[in-house]
Design a protein around this motif. Structure first.
Motif, short mmCIF file in Angstrom:
data_model
loop_
_atom_site.label_atom_id
_atom_site.label_comp_id
_atom_site.label_asym_id
_atom_site.label_seq_id
_atom_site.Cartn_x
_atom_site.Cartn_y
_atom_site.Cartn_z
N GLY A 46 20.46 -26.20 -42.36
CA GLY A 46 20.28 -25.52 -43.87
C GLY A 46 21.53 -26.32 -44.78
N PHE A 47 22.13 -27.41 -44.50
CA PHE A 47 23.17 -27.79 -45.38
C PHE A 47 22.64 -29.17 -45.74
CE2 PHE A 47 27.35 -29.81 -46.44
CZ PHE A 47 27.61 -29.04 -47.38
N GLY A 48 22.82 -30.03 -44.49
CA GLY A 48 22.24 -31.65 -44.82
C GLY A 48 22.59 -32.32 -43.58
N LYS A 49 22.71 -33.68 -43.78
CA LYS A 49 23.16 -34.56 -42.51
C LYS A 49 23.90 -35.62 -43.03
CE LYS A 49 19.06 -37.74 -42.22
NZ LYS A 49 18.14 -38.15 -41.38
N PHE A 50 24.99 -36.07 -42.47
CA PHE A 50 25.83 -37.17 -42.64
C PHE A 50 25.38 -38.32 -41.74
CE2 PHE A 50 28.30 -33.45 -43.50
CZ PHE A 50 28.97 -33.69 -44.70
N PHE A 51 25.38 -39.52 -42.18
CA PHE A 51 24.80 -40.61 -41.34
C PHE A 51 25.55 -41.95 -41.97
CE2 PHE A 51 21.91 -39.89 -44.81
CZ PHE A 51 21.52 -41.21 -45.13
N VAL A 52 25.25 -42.75 -41.09
CA VAL A 52 25.83 -44.26 -41.58
C VAL A 52 24.74 -45.26 -41.81
CG1 VAL A 52 27.18 -46.20 -40.77
CG2 VAL A 52 28.06 -43.80 -40.29
N ALA A 53 24.72 -45.90 -42.98
CA ALA A 53 23.75 -46.67 -43.45
C ALA A 53 24.36 -48.28 -43.57
CB ALA A 53 23.08 -46.64 -44.88
N ARG A 54 23.82 -49.22 -43.07
CA ARG A 54 24.24 -50.58 -43.23
C ARG A 54 23.77 -51.22 -44.33
NH1 ARG A 54 28.19 -53.33 -40.80
NH2 ARG A 54 27.70 -55.72 -40.61
N ARG A 55 24.92 -51.63 -45.06
CA ARG A 55 24.78 -52.16 -46.36
C ARG A 55 25.04 -53.87 -46.00
NH1 ARG A 55 29.06 -50.67 -50.65
NH2 ARG A 55 27.57 -48.73 -51.01
N LYS A 56 24.01 -54.47 -46.53
CA LYS A 56 23.81 -55.85 -46.34
C LYS A 56 24.68 -56.73 -47.14
CE LYS A 56 18.71 -55.84 -45.79
NZ LYS A 56 17.58 -56.26 -46.42
N ALA A 57 25.26 -57.91 -46.56
CA ALA A 57 26.01 -58.94 -47.34
C ALA A 57 25.49 -59.30 -48.51
CB ALA A 57 26.44 -59.98 -46.36
N THR A 58 26.07 -59.63 -49.60
CA THR A 58 25.37 -59.81 -50.95
C THR A 58 26.45 -60.94 -51.86
OG1 THR A 58 24.27 -59.14 -52.92
CG2 THR A 58 26.16 -58.09 -52.15
N LYS A 59 25.95 -61.58 -52.86
CA LYS A 59 26.66 -62.29 -53.69
C LYS A 59 26.61 -61.33 -55.02
CE LYS A 59 25.91 -66.53 -51.24
NZ LYS A 59 27.28 -66.90 -51.12
N VAL A 60 27.72 -61.45 -55.66
CA VAL A 60 28.10 -60.69 -56.99
C VAL A 60 28.28 -61.87 -57.96
CG1 VAL A 60 29.07 -59.07 -58.24
CG2 VAL A 60 28.41 -58.63 -55.94
N PRO A 61 27.80 -61.95 -59.00
CA PRO A 61 28.28 -63.01 -60.14
C PRO A 61 29.44 -62.45 -60.55
CG PRO A 61 26.32 -61.81 -60.98
CD PRO A 61 26.40 -61.34 -59.51
N MET A 62 30.60 -63.58 -61.08
CA MET A 62 31.56 -63.49 -61.45
C MET A 62 31.74 -63.78 -63.07
SD MET A 62 33.93 -64.16 -58.22
CE MET A 62 35.45 -64.68 -59.40
N ARG A 63 32.71 -63.36 -64.00
CA ARG A 63 32.70 -63.78 -65.25
C ARG A 63 32.83 -65.12 -65.46
NH1 ARG A 63 36.99 -59.58 -67.67
NH2 ARG A 63 35.72 -57.64 -67.03
N ASP A 64 33.48 -65.83 -64.50
CA ASP A 64 33.78 -67.27 -64.52
C ASP A 64 32.40 -68.01 -64.26
OD1 ASP A 64 33.62 -67.19 -62.01
OD2 ASP A 64 36.05 -67.67 -61.51
N GLY A 65 31.38 -67.53 -63.75
CA GLY A 65 30.15 -68.28 -63.40
C GLY A 65 30.29 -68.49 -61.90
N GLY A 66 31.21 -68.22 -61.09
CA GLY A 66 31.15 -68.26 -59.63
C GLY A 66 30.52 -67.23 -59.10
N MET A 67 30.31 -67.03 -57.67
CA MET A 67 29.87 -65.84 -56.93
C MET A 67 30.74 -65.37 -56.10
SD MET A 67 26.81 -65.68 -58.27
CE MET A 67 25.61 -64.75 -57.20
N LEU A 68 30.96 -64.31 -55.88
CA LEU A 68 31.80 -63.33 -55.13
C LEU A 68 30.79 -62.95 -53.87
CD1 LEU A 68 34.49 -62.26 -54.33
CD2 LEU A 68 33.77 -60.30 -55.62
N ASP A 69 31.40 -63.33 -52.62
CA ASP A 69 30.56 -62.92 -51.42
C ASP A 69 31.29 -61.46 -51.05
OD1 ASP A 69 28.92 -65.06 -51.02
OD2 ASP A 69 30.91 -66.35 -50.05
N VAL A 70 30.28 -60.66 -51.01
CA VAL A 70 30.55 -59.28 -50.71
C VAL A 70 30.04 -59.12 -49.25
CG1 VAL A 70 30.25 -56.75 -50.89
CG2 VAL A 70 30.43 -58.30 -52.75
#
Length: 91
Positions: A46-70
């Motif tokens: 009647g309320f909900g469920k808590f669970f864990v999801a897996r977030r994939k590794a990714t790369k995020v562009p940085m201002r200097d043009g490089g990529m940040l590994d997450v």
């Protein structure tokens, strides 16, 4: 509403001391956390469920043009039940 507000209201509604309600809430949150750490989910009917999801590794562009590994990570999530959704929407 913060934790202190929740404790005060539950204590008043249940006719219990704030100390006892604080212990109950703390134990409940610790149990939810440990259950999620073990990879299981917590369902509250009647309320909900808590669970864990897996977030994939990714790369995020940085201002200097490089990529940040997450790196990949586990993310706690919550899915509201239909009852909770209806209550929030006043249906």
């Amino acid at each position: 509403m913060n934790k202190n507000d929740l404790v005060a209201e539950v204590a008043q509604d249940a006719g219990m001391s704030k100390t006892d309600v604080t212990k109950i809430i703390d134990c409940t949150l610790e149990r939810v956390t440990s259950t999620l750490q073990s990879g299981q989910e917590v369902r509250l009917s009647g309320f909900g469920k808590f669970f864990v999801a897996r977030r994939k590794a990714t790369k995020v562009p940085m201002r200097d043009g490089g990529m940040l590994d997450v790196p990949a990570s586990n993310v706690p999530k919550f899915k509201a039940s239909e009852n909770l959704k209806s209550a929030v929407n006043n249906n």
